[in-house]
Design a protein around this motif. Structure first.
Motif, mmCIF file in Angstrom:
data_model
loop_
_atom_site.group_PDB
_atom_site.id
_atom_site.type_symbol
_atom_site.label_atom_id
_atom_site.label_comp_id
_atom_site.label_asym_id
_atom_site.label_seq_id
_atom_site.Cartn_x
_atom_site.Cartn_y
_atom_site.Cartn_z
ATOM 1 N N LYS A 216 55.286 128.475 27.756
ATOM 2 C CA LYS A 216 54.404 128.437 28.927
ATOM 3 C C LYS A 216 52.945 128.277 28.510
ATOM 4 O O LYS A 216 52.165 127.632 29.192
ATOM 5 C CB LYS A 216 54.593 129.714 29.753
ATOM 6 C CG LYS A 216 55.959 129.814 30.404
ATOM 7 C CD LYS A 216 56.125 131.109 31.154
ATOM 8 C CE LYS A 216 56.265 132.281 30.208
ATOM 9 N NZ LYS A 216 56.583 133.545 30.919
ATOM 10 N N TYR A 217 52.584 128.898 27.383
ATOM 11 C CA TYR A 217 51.227 128.799 26.856
ATOM 12 C C TYR A 217 51.306 128.730 25.338
ATOM 13 O O TYR A 217 52.198 129.328 24.726
ATOM 14 C CB TYR A 217 50.376 130.011 27.256
ATOM 15 C CG TYR A 217 50.303 130.261 28.740
ATOM 16 C CD1 TYR A 217 49.468 129.497 29.557
ATOM 17 C CD2 TYR A 217 51.081 131.248 29.326
ATOM 18 C CE1 TYR A 217 49.416 129.721 30.925
ATOM 19 C CE2 TYR A 217 51.037 131.484 30.690
ATOM 20 C CZ TYR A 217 50.199 130.712 31.485
ATOM 21 O OH TYR A 217 50.158 130.932 32.834
ATOM 22 N N THR A 218 50.384 128.006 24.741
ATOM 23 C CA THR A 218 50.266 127.968 23.286
ATOM 24 C C THR A 218 48.883 128.477 22.905
ATOM 25 O O THR A 218 47.881 128.055 23.486
ATOM 26 C CB THR A 218 50.457 126.540 22.748
ATOM 27 O OG1 THR A 218 51.770 126.095 23.087
ATOM 28 C CG2 THR A 218 50.299 126.507 21.225
ATOM 29 N N TYR A 219 48.825 129.405 21.952
ATOM 30 C CA TYR A 219 47.564 129.997 21.515
ATOM 31 C C TYR A 219 47.225 129.496 20.116
ATOM 32 O O TYR A 219 48.075 129.479 19.221
ATOM 33 C CB TYR A 219 47.667 131.526 21.477
ATOM 34 C CG TYR A 219 48.121 132.139 22.784
ATOM 35 C CD1 TYR A 219 47.273 132.185 23.882
ATOM 36 C CD2 TYR A 219 49.406 132.668 22.913
ATOM 37 C CE1 TYR A 219 47.678 132.750 25.077
ATOM 38 C CE2 TYR A 219 49.826 133.234 24.112
ATOM 39 C CZ TYR A 219 48.950 133.271 25.185
ATOM 40 O OH TYR A 219 49.366 133.829 26.374
ATOM 41 N N GLN B 247 41.856 135.804 24.962
ATOM 42 C CA GLN B 247 43.152 135.129 24.840
ATOM 43 C C GLN B 247 44.249 136.071 24.341
ATOM 44 O O GLN B 247 45.404 135.682 24.236
ATOM 45 C CB GLN B 247 43.030 133.927 23.906
ATOM 46 C CG GLN B 247 42.231 132.784 24.496
ATOM 47 C CD GLN B 247 42.375 131.527 23.670
ATOM 48 O OE1 GLN B 247 42.204 131.542 22.464
ATOM 49 N NE2 GLN B 247 42.690 130.432 24.327
ATOM 50 N N LEU C 42 52.540 120.754 25.679
ATOM 51 C CA LEU C 42 51.360 121.201 26.448
ATOM 52 C C LEU C 42 50.158 120.360 26.105
ATOM 53 O O LEU C 42 50.021 119.901 24.990
ATOM 54 C CB LEU C 42 51.107 122.675 26.126
ATOM 55 C CG LEU C 42 52.306 123.596 26.386
ATOM 56 C CD1 LEU C 42 51.915 125.028 26.046
ATOM 57 C CD2 LEU C 42 52.727 123.501 27.823
#
Length: 358
Positions: free
Chosen positions: A91-94, A301, A358
């Motif tokens: 869902k998210y990449t950091y 983040q 993403l």
């Protein structure tokens, strides 16, 4: 250089790349109800809260998690990971404050990731509610605003030698000597000095008892540390800035040898603990002179999640964990902390997951 503190820590904790967790997190029960072998290997990278969630679950049950890495993964790396543990969604990449992703993984995938070398932490993802934010902001124009200074990781008998100082002091003139900040200074004779500030919050700050909060720090440090050769390490890169929140007051406690150690798990130097994150170091962005400059820090983040105690109390803290055997002197001219109430995301049953670009 090995810290004097390591023998004590080895006896009480499991140290892994990027985090330190207590021994009670290794759960043999996980192996009994899954097809994954040797899940209670060292190091154990699954958070205590997520461990409790998956303990009675079936291998196909799905959980929303945040996975941290010790390196940045590209498209090919994620494709290789999918071949090893099965298809999943991101869902998210950091890739700034931390490396990793947020996504939905089955219990079996989580246990497989625990054995992956570049994975450092697997935590339960949580939902931030739409309740009003609680903002605590200090600029120290008149007083310390409830912030308390402290020091640990040094021997009591040599306290005078360490020249430990905490006060409200005017900032260096190259920044603005008409402003004030929290001043901390100490000589790191143990190769392990931890200098910190802490502040207590409670129901007067609108906190609720036994409630989880997402905690985000945003602050500046006035530092004159450069990345240069020093005894034990660099005065800039080898002094790690850590933030944390706990419902136990962070306090130095003397052990049987007369050495002050923290009563919470802050980790050690460049290693995180379950009560503290690393969000940078003291190295200046300009290194041409020995003058002070303001360096900003935040964990936007990677919010810190903590639960208040039965009285609605918790403690915030910011510290500098040093491997540089010399004098470190810093100022905190501004600290802002935002707290948001959180709830757990609902558990899911396994579906077919695919990597999303993403």
């Amino acid at each position: 250089m090995i810290s004097k503190k390591i023998p004590f820590l080895v006896a009480t904790t499991l140290v892994f790349c990027g985090a330190v967790l207590g021994l009670n997190l290794t759960k043999p029960a996980l192996a009994a109800d899954s097809n994954v072998h040797d899940v209670n290997i060292r190091p154990y990278k699954i958070s205590e809260e997520l461990t409790r969630k998956i303990e009675g679950a079936s291998p196909s049950d799905v959980f929303s998690v945040i996975v941290s890495f010790n390196k940045t993964l590209n498209k090919e790396d994620y494709a290789k990971l999918e071949k090893e543990i099965g298809e999943f969604s991101r869902k998210y990449t950091y890739d700034t404050v931390m490396n990793g992703f947020a996504g939905d993984l089955s219990k079996e995938q989580i246990l497989l990731l625990n054995k992956t070398s570049f994975v450092t932490r697997i935590e339960l993802d949580q939902i931030v509610t739409n309740y009003d934010d609680i903002i605590v902001e200090s600029t120290f124009s008149k007083d310390k605003n409830g912030w308390i200074g402290g020091f640990s990781d040094y021997p009591y008998k040599d306290k005078v030698h360490y020249k430990l100082r905490f006060s409200l002091k005017s900032l260096p003139k190259e920044i603005n000597n008409k402003r004030k900040g929290l001043y901390l200074s100490g000589y790191n004779g143990s190769d392990d000095l931890f200098m910190f500030v802490k502040k207590k919050l409670d129901t007067n700050d609108r906190l609720k008892p036994n409630t989880k909060y997402s905690v985000t720090f945003d602050f500046d440090i006035a530092t004159n540390a450069r990345d240069e050769v020093g005894v034990g390490g660099s005065p800039g890169k080898s002094v790690f800035v850590k933030i944390g929140a706990t419902n136990t007051e962070p306090t130095p406690v003397m052990d049987k040898t007369g050495f002050y150690l923290m009563n919470i798990d802050k980790g050690n130097q460049g290693v995180e603990g379950k009560d503290a994150f690393i969000i940078g170091d003291l190295q200046k962005t300009t290194i041409a002179s020995e003058k002070y400059e303001l360096k900003p820090f935040n964990n936007k983040q990677r919010p810190f999640v903590v639960e208040t105690d039965k009285n609605g109390e918790l403690w915030l803290f910011i510290g500098a964990d040093s491997a540089f055997e010399g004098v470190t002197s810093i100022y905190y001219p501004r600290i802002k902390v935002t707290l948001k109430e959180v709830i757990d995301k609902p558990e899911k049953k396994q579906e077919s997951f695919h990597i999303k670009e993403l």
